[in-house]
Design a protein around this motif. Structure first.
Motif, short mmCIF file in Angstrom:
data_model
loop_
_atom_site.label_atom_id
_atom_site.label_comp_id
_atom_site.label_asym_id
_atom_site.label_seq_id
_atom_site.Cartn_x
_atom_site.Cartn_y
_atom_site.Cartn_z
N LEU A 58 75.93 65.50 17.46
CA LEU A 58 76.09 66.80 17.01
C LEU A 58 74.77 66.93 16.64
N THR A 59 74.35 68.17 16.82
CA THR A 59 73.29 68.82 16.81
C THR A 59 73.47 70.78 16.16
N ALA A 60 72.99 71.08 15.09
CA ALA A 60 73.45 72.42 14.87
C ALA A 60 73.70 73.55 15.38
N ASP B 261 100.29 69.75 18.57
CA ASP B 261 101.32 70.15 17.86
C ASP B 261 100.65 71.60 17.16
N GLY B 262 99.15 71.83 17.40
CA GLY B 262 99.10 72.66 17.40
C GLY B 262 97.87 73.39 15.79
N SER B 263 97.84 71.61 14.85
CA SER B 263 97.55 71.60 13.66
C SER B 263 95.97 71.81 13.76
N GLN B 264 95.06 71.72 12.79
CA GLN B 264 93.66 71.28 13.09
C GLN B 264 92.91 70.72 12.17
N ASP B 265 92.34 69.87 11.87
CA ASP B 265 90.90 69.43 11.14
C ASP B 265 89.61 69.71 11.22
N ARG B 266 89.09 70.16 10.46
CA ARG B 266 87.80 71.07 10.42
C ARG B 266 86.53 69.59 9.17
N LEU B 267 85.96 69.27 9.96
CA LEU B 267 85.04 68.36 9.69
C LEU B 267 83.72 68.81 9.47
N ASP B 268 83.19 68.75 8.27
CA ASP B 268 80.91 68.76 8.46
C ASP B 268 80.75 67.21 8.51
N VAL B 269 80.00 67.39 9.51
CA VAL B 269 79.92 66.10 10.11
C VAL B 269 78.00 65.86 9.74
N PRO B 270 77.95 64.85 10.50
CA PRO B 270 76.09 65.20 9.62
C PRO B 270 75.10 65.04 10.82
N GLU B 271 74.05 66.12 11.52
CA GLU B 271 73.69 65.65 12.90
C GLU B 271 73.36 63.77 13.26
N GLY B 272 73.58 63.95 14.34
CA GLY B 272 72.94 62.93 14.73
C GLY B 272 73.95 61.71 15.10
N THR B 273 75.10 62.42 14.17
CA THR B 273 76.44 61.68 14.40
C THR B 273 77.66 61.79 15.45
N SER B 274 78.23 61.28 15.73
CA SER B 274 78.93 61.29 17.28
C SER B 274 80.55 61.71 16.74
#
Length: 107
Positions: free
Chosen positions: A91-93, A10-23
């Motif tokens: 996730l990685t840097a 629908d065009g909305s979004q969420d932004r998350l900080d995710v620890p490295e090594g997490t999928s």
């Protein structure tokens, strides 16, 4: 900590900080992102964590494995060139700011 942007149909979004090594899938499930079902829990045994990755982000990811390729043929929404299973994106840097488009449905 890398950031991931989950883009809803629908065009909305969420932004998350995710620890490295997490999928991408693990982060979505832990934070209640609607649109990632993850029935198999990240074992590449279903396609309910299917997402779309747009270039140039797709170029930053490892190649699709044979198992992932097989499961991507079973997605509820059409497979596209940027289709991936979010359980396979760790996730990685280098992936900071990754944008993940969610399909309209997973089942």
């Amino acid at each position: 900590m890398p950031k991931v942007v989950y883009l809803y149909p629908d065009g909305s979004q969420d932004r998350l900080d995710v620890p490295e090594g997490t999928s991408v899938m693990q982060a979505a499930v832990a934070q209640g992102i609607v649109g990632i079902v993850a029935e198999c829990g990240g074992s590449t045994m279903c396609a309910t964590c299917h997402v779309y990755i747009d270039p140039p982000d797709a170029e930053l990811l490892p190649a699709v494995s044979a198992d992932e390729d097989e499961m991507l043929d079973c997605t509820a929404c059409p497979r596209e060139p940027g289709s991936r299973l979010s359980c396979r994106i760790v996730l990685t840097a280098d992936l900071d700011g990754l944008r993940v488009r969610l399909p309209e449905k997973q089942r």
